[in-house]
Design an enzyme around this catalytic site. Structure first.
Site, PDB file in Angstrom:
ATOM      1  N   HIS A  18       0.831  -1.205   0.000  1.00  0.00           N
ATOM      2  CA  HIS A  18       0.000   0.000   0.000  1.00  0.00           C
ATOM      3  C   HIS A  18       0.869   1.260   0.000  1.00  0.00           C
ATOM      4  O   HIS A  18       2.092   1.183  -0.028  1.00  0.00           O
ATOM      5  CB  HIS A  18      -1.034  -0.020   1.123  1.00  0.00           C
ATOM      6  CG  HIS A  18      -0.433  -0.055   2.506  1.00  0.00           C
ATOM      7  ND1 HIS A  18       0.230   1.014   3.058  1.00  0.00           N
ATOM      8  CD2 HIS A  18      -0.388  -1.029   3.432  1.00  0.00           C
ATOM      9  CE1 HIS A  18       0.636   0.703   4.259  1.00  0.00           C
ATOM     10  NE2 HIS A  18       0.286  -0.545   4.519  1.00  0.00           N
ATOM     11  N   HIS A  21       3.872   1.618   2.423  1.00  0.00           N
ATOM     12  CA  HIS A  21       5.111   0.914   2.074  1.00  0.00           C
ATOM     13  C   HIS A  21       5.902   1.712   1.037  1.00  0.00           C
ATOM     14  O   HIS A  21       7.132   1.698   1.037  1.00  0.00           O
ATOM     15  CB  HIS A  21       4.822  -0.480   1.508  1.00  0.00           C
ATOM     16  CG  HIS A  21       4.013  -1.330   2.430  1.00  0.00           C
ATOM     17  ND1 HIS A  21       2.888  -2.010   2.019  1.00  0.00           N
ATOM     18  CD2 HIS A  21       4.138  -1.581   3.747  1.00  0.00           C
ATOM     19  CE1 HIS A  21       2.381  -2.657   3.045  1.00  0.00           C
ATOM     20  NE2 HIS A  21       3.111  -2.410   4.110  1.00  0.00           N
ATOM     21  N   CYS A 124      -0.118  -7.485  21.275  1.00  0.00           N
ATOM     22  CA  CYS A 124      -0.926  -7.018  20.135  1.00  0.00           C
ATOM     23  C   CYS A 124      -0.443  -7.747  18.890  1.00  0.00           C
ATOM     24  O   CYS A 124       0.714  -7.588  18.485  1.00  0.00           O
ATOM     25  CB  CYS A 124      -0.809  -5.513  19.933  1.00  0.00           C
ATOM     26  SG  CYS A 124      -1.578  -5.006  18.372  1.00  0.00           S
ATOM     27  N   CYS A 127       0.593  -5.311  15.965  1.00  0.00           N
ATOM     28  CA  CYS A 127       1.965  -4.779  16.057  1.00  0.00           C
ATOM     29  C   CYS A 127       2.976  -5.911  16.187  1.00  0.00           C
ATOM     30  O   CYS A 127       4.170  -5.668  16.097  1.00  0.00           O
ATOM     31  CB  CYS A 127       2.152  -3.903  17.298  1.00  0.00           C
ATOM     32  SG  CYS A 127       1.050  -2.523  17.478  1.00  0.00           S
ATOM     33  N   CYS A 143      -5.488  -1.678  21.236  1.00  0.00           N
ATOM     34  CA  CYS A 143      -4.354  -1.084  20.523  1.00  0.00           C
ATOM     35  C   CYS A 143      -4.847   0.081  19.666  1.00  0.00           C
ATOM     36  O   CYS A 143      -5.710  -0.112  18.801  1.00  0.00           O
ATOM     37  CB  CYS A 143      -3.672  -2.121  19.635  1.00  0.00           C
ATOM     38  SG  CYS A 143      -2.466  -1.358  18.531  1.00  0.00           S
ATOM     39  N   HIS A 146      -4.296  -0.501  15.854  1.00  0.00           N
ATOM     40  CA  HIS A 146      -5.022  -1.555  15.135  1.00  0.00           C
ATOM     41  C   HIS A 146      -6.475  -1.697  15.562  1.00  0.00           C
ATOM     42  O   HIS A 146      -7.193  -2.533  15.026  1.00  0.00           O
ATOM     43  CB  HIS A 146      -4.288  -2.893  15.290  1.00  0.00           C
ATOM     44  CG  HIS A 146      -2.936  -2.856  14.645  1.00  0.00           C
ATOM     45  ND1 HIS A 146      -1.796  -2.535  15.346  1.00  0.00           N
ATOM     46  CD2 HIS A 146      -2.568  -3.036  13.360  1.00  0.00           C
ATOM     47  CE1 HIS A 146      -0.765  -2.545  14.517  1.00  0.00           C
ATOM     48  NE2 HIS A 146      -1.207  -2.831  13.305  1.00  0.00           N
ATOM     49  N   LYS A 293      -5.941   8.299   9.426  1.00  0.00           N
ATOM     50  CA  LYS A 293      -5.136   7.109   9.178  1.00  0.00           C
ATOM     51  C   LYS A 293      -5.878   6.264   8.132  1.00  0.00           C
ATOM     52  O   LYS A 293      -7.098   6.159   8.179  1.00  0.00           O
ATOM     53  CB  LYS A 293      -5.057   6.347  10.506  1.00  0.00           C
ATOM     54  CG  LYS A 293      -4.128   5.188  10.473  1.00  0.00           C
ATOM     55  CD  LYS A 293      -4.025   4.591  11.872  1.00  0.00           C
ATOM     56  CE  LYS A 293      -3.071   3.446  11.822  1.00  0.00           C
ATOM     57  NZ  LYS A 293      -3.550   2.152  11.702  1.00  0.00           N
ATOM     58  N   LYS A 296      -9.117   0.138   6.277  1.00  0.00           N
ATOM     59  CA  LYS A 296     -10.149  -0.501   5.453  1.00  0.00           C
ATOM     60  C   LYS A 296     -11.528  -0.224   6.019  1.00  0.00           C
ATOM     61  O   LYS A 296     -12.478  -0.035   5.284  1.00  0.00           O
ATOM     62  CB  LYS A 296      -9.891  -2.007   5.397  1.00  0.00           C
ATOM     63  CG  LYS A 296      -8.819  -2.342   4.382  1.00  0.00           C
ATOM     64  CD  LYS A 296      -8.711  -3.834   4.180  1.00  0.00           C
ATOM     65  CE  LYS A 296      -7.373  -4.149   3.540  1.00  0.00           C
ATOM     66  NZ  LYS A 296      -6.669  -5.244   4.162  1.00  0.00           N
TER      67      LYS A 296
HETATM   68  N1  MSP Z   1       7.297  -6.103   9.295  1.00  0.00           N
HETATM   69  C1  MSP Z   1       7.472  -4.903  10.017  1.00  0.00           C
HETATM   70  C2  MSP Z   1       8.821  -4.264   9.704  1.00  0.00           C
HETATM   71  C3  MSP Z   1      10.011  -5.120  10.015  1.00  0.00           C
HETATM   72  S1  MSP Z   1      11.494  -4.290   9.631  1.00  0.00           S
HETATM   73  C4  MSP Z   1      12.686  -5.296  10.236  1.00  0.00           C
HETATM   74  C5  MSP Z   1       6.367  -3.898   9.676  1.00  0.00           C
HETATM   75  N2  MSP Z   1       5.699  -4.087   8.540  1.00  0.00           N
HETATM   76  S2  MSP Z   1       4.518  -3.148   8.007  1.00  0.00           S
HETATM   77  O1  MSP Z   1       4.066  -3.751   6.797  1.00  0.00           O
HETATM   78  O2  MSP Z   1       3.553  -2.941   9.029  1.00  0.00           O
HETATM   79  O3  MSP Z   1       5.169  -1.745   7.706  1.00  0.00           O
HETATM   80  C6  MSP Z   1       6.245  -1.636   6.801  1.00  0.00           C
HETATM   81  C7  MSP Z   1       6.681  -0.190   6.656  1.00  0.00           C
HETATM   82  O4  MSP Z   1       5.615   0.571   6.078  1.00  0.00           O
HETATM   83  C8  MSP Z   1       7.029   0.486   7.988  1.00  0.00           C
HETATM   84  O5  MSP Z   1       8.159   1.307   7.852  1.00  0.00           O
HETATM   85  C9  MSP Z   1       5.792   1.320   8.268  1.00  0.00           C
HETATM   86  O6  MSP Z   1       6.038   2.454   9.052  1.00  0.00           O
HETATM   87  C10 MSP Z   1       5.411   1.735   6.856  1.00  0.00           C
HETATM   88  N3  MSP Z   1       4.018   2.166   6.802  1.00  0.00           N
HETATM   89  C11 MSP Z   1       2.908   1.405   6.933  1.00  0.00           C
HETATM   90  N4  MSP Z   1       1.820   2.232   6.843  1.00  0.00           N
HETATM   91  C12 MSP Z   1       2.207   3.514   6.679  1.00  0.00           C
HETATM   92  C13 MSP Z   1       1.568   4.725   6.345  1.00  0.00           C
HETATM   93  N5  MSP Z   1       0.257   4.857   6.276  1.00  0.00           N
HETATM   94  N6  MSP Z   1       2.359   5.786   6.036  1.00  0.00           N
HETATM   95  C14 MSP Z   1       3.721   5.694   5.969  1.00  0.00           C
HETATM   96  N7  MSP Z   1       4.341   4.570   6.246  1.00  0.00           N
HETATM   97  C15 MSP Z   1       3.655   3.522   6.874  1.00  0.00           C
HETATM   98  O7  MSP Z   1       6.186  -2.960  10.433  1.00  0.00           O
END
Ligand code: MSP
Length: 470
Positions: A18, A21, A124, A127, A143, A146, A293, A296
């Site tokens: 998304h 990422h 959680c 997280c 949380c 979430h 934020k 869904k």
């Molecule tokens: N799997 C862990 C990371 C492990 S690193 C050793 C994780 N995954 S995640 O899919 O939840 O998030 C991956 C990255 O995407 C994180 O850096 C997270 O902050 C970023 N983002 C997820 N949603 C976001 C937004 N809405 N906006 C900006 N970045 C965010 O955490």
């Protein structure tokens, strides 16, 4: 030439890629491309985090074997990275057998700081984090990230003695030996560190079977974060290979929500392994959707593929790297996106290139052969990881060029037949435009390439405008 290693957080594969990422990828990519531009050699890791309850449960709900489920989604992330033009050199999956074996080796090397104890408390799954009683009470058992009730756990676990490293981590962060950006997050982390308990680093297999087995104890698997954090070095070959060519990382890009894992558990692991700490932890803000934020249940999730399909890659990179602040939370709305596309990309830049190229072609202007220059102000911002500000800096130059051509009116020199002066004015403007294009390379590389092509001999405007107004 220096070697630079840049890393990104590895996303969980319990869903599709998304917008959030994309932030990690785009910011790390700007850094990587800038470093290459100034002559450094870059190794750039990306990958997927595939263990843990959240993922196992999702696969189960969908009735898909978990191995198949994670493989399918990992592929989607790999494609997404490619679609975003991310210039990474490595892609690691935490289910790679090599990674799993290396993490087990790492576990063994941490063993002086590991002890078994029982855990009774909160967790959680969203997280994948153990939550203190205090935090649970403060959040009324739910949380906030979430919107899910914390689970009560009572189980036997292995713990990692963070206490052995707390003081050293504190000093390292305080002295910017590990530089946390932005600055105010550093203070948050120092406060958090003071209260940080030892961390549980395993789960009983009876509770969670989808994880890396703990060496020497069949009844336990590793806590997903221990396994995931290790990816930054297992991908380089640790502990089988000497990683000092690349490690420590020059920068690790993470979202603010996961900074605590990277600023507390990760340094403790590295210290226990006798490895140096990453130089910079860049923690970016969150992308919001209409001020909220993305979720869904609210129904405000923006699909990155929709943005990419509608407006193309560089429009995507432009918006997320300039209008989404590098450090603060920023809002995505279609209205803002389309305004930026039409007024800035199509008008400011697209028209400028079109005008310069058309005027040059019509008057037989020859492409100047000057060395490219990066402005000192731009380099300073880029070196300080102020990427959105550096992009603003370049854009001011784009707007400056628009003003200049309006002031200098080269077309009036055509009318008066002052060919020599016209040549001189145009040459100067084109040199400046090519310097702008150089500075755009880390941000919108395809557009910068096109500009370079347009202004090589014979100069010719593009057949279709760089950005078609919508
Ligand atoms: N799997 C862990 C990371 C492990 S690193 C050793 C994780 N995954 S995640 O899919 O939840 O998030 C991956 C990255 O995407 C994180 O850096 C997270 O902050 C970023 N983002 C997820 N949603 C976001 C937004 N809405 N906006 C900006 N970045 C965010 O955490």
């Amino acid at each position: 030439m220096t070697k630079k290693y840049v890393t990104t957080a590895i996303p969980y594969v319990n869903g599709l890629p998304h917008i959030g990422h994309a932030m990690d990828y785009c910011l790390a990519d700007v850094y990587a491309r800038y470093q290459r531009l100034i002559g450094n050699e870059v190794r750039f890791q990306t990958g997927t985090d595939e263990h843990g309850n959240k993922i196992f449960q999702k696969a189960k709900d969908l009735g898909i074997p978990v191995e198949e489920y994670v493989a399918g989604n990992a592929e989607k992330f790999r494609e997404f990275i490619e679609t975003l033009g991310v210039s990474s050199t490595d892609f690691i999956r935490t289910t790679d057998p090599e990674h799993e074996r290396r993490v087990q080796e790492i576990w063994k090397r941490l063993s002086d700081h590991i002890y078994a104890a029982s855990y009774e408390g909160w967790y959680c799954t969203g997280c994948e984090r153990f939550v203190t009683e205090k935090e649970c009470v403060e959040n009324h058992g739910v949380c906030p990230d979430h919107n899910k009730e914390y689970e009560k756990l009572a189980e036997e676990n292995y713990y990692f003695r963070i206490a052995d490293f707390k003081d050293r981590i504190y000093r390292a962060i305080e002295a910017d030996e590990i530089l946390i950006l932005p600055e105010f997050r550093k203070r948050e982390i120092l406060k958090l560190l003071a209260d940080s308990p030892d961390v549980s680093i395993s789960r009983p297999k009876s509770q969670l079977s989808w994880g890396v087995p703990v060496p020497g104890d069949d009844s336990q698997v590793m806590y997903v974060w221990l396994d995931a954090l290790a990816n930054y070095i297992t991908v380089l070959g640790y502990p089988d290979q000497d990683i000092s060519e690349w490690w420590p990382a020059s920068v690790e890009v993470v979202g603010k929500d996961i900074l605590r894992f990277h600023a507390i558990i990760w340094p403790a692991m590295l210290m226990a392994l006798g490895l140096p700490l990453p130089k910079v932890l860049l923690s970016h803000g969150m992308v919001l959707s209409n001020g909220q934020k993305m979720s869904k249940s609210i129904g405000n999730v923006v699909d990155p593929m929709e943005v990419l399909e509608k407006h193309g890659l560089d429009a995507f990179r432009y918006f997320f790297l300039r209008h989404i602040d590098t450090f603060a939370d920023s809002d995505f709305t279609w209205e803002k996106f389309e305004d930026a596309y039409n007024n800035e990309l199509a008008n400011d830049l697209g028209n400028l290139v079109q005008r310069f190229a058309a005027l040059s072609k019509k008057n037989g202007i020859v492409a100047p052969n000057a060395a490219r220059e990066l402005s000192a102000g731009y380099c300073e911002l880029m070196d300080n990881f102020e990427f959105s500000k550096a992009f603003d800096f370049v854009w001011e130059k784009v707007q400056g060029l628009n003003r200049k051509i309006d002031e200098e009116k080269p077309w009036s020199l055509v009318k008066t037949g002052e060919t020599e002066k016209l040549n001189l004015v145009m040459k100067e403007l084109i040199v400046e435009l090519l310097n702008v294009s150089e500075m755009l390379k880390p941000f919108i590389p395809d557009t910068a390439e096109k500009i370079d092509e347009i202004f090589t001999d014979p100069i010719a405007p593009p057949e279709t405008p760089l950005f078609v107004k919508q």
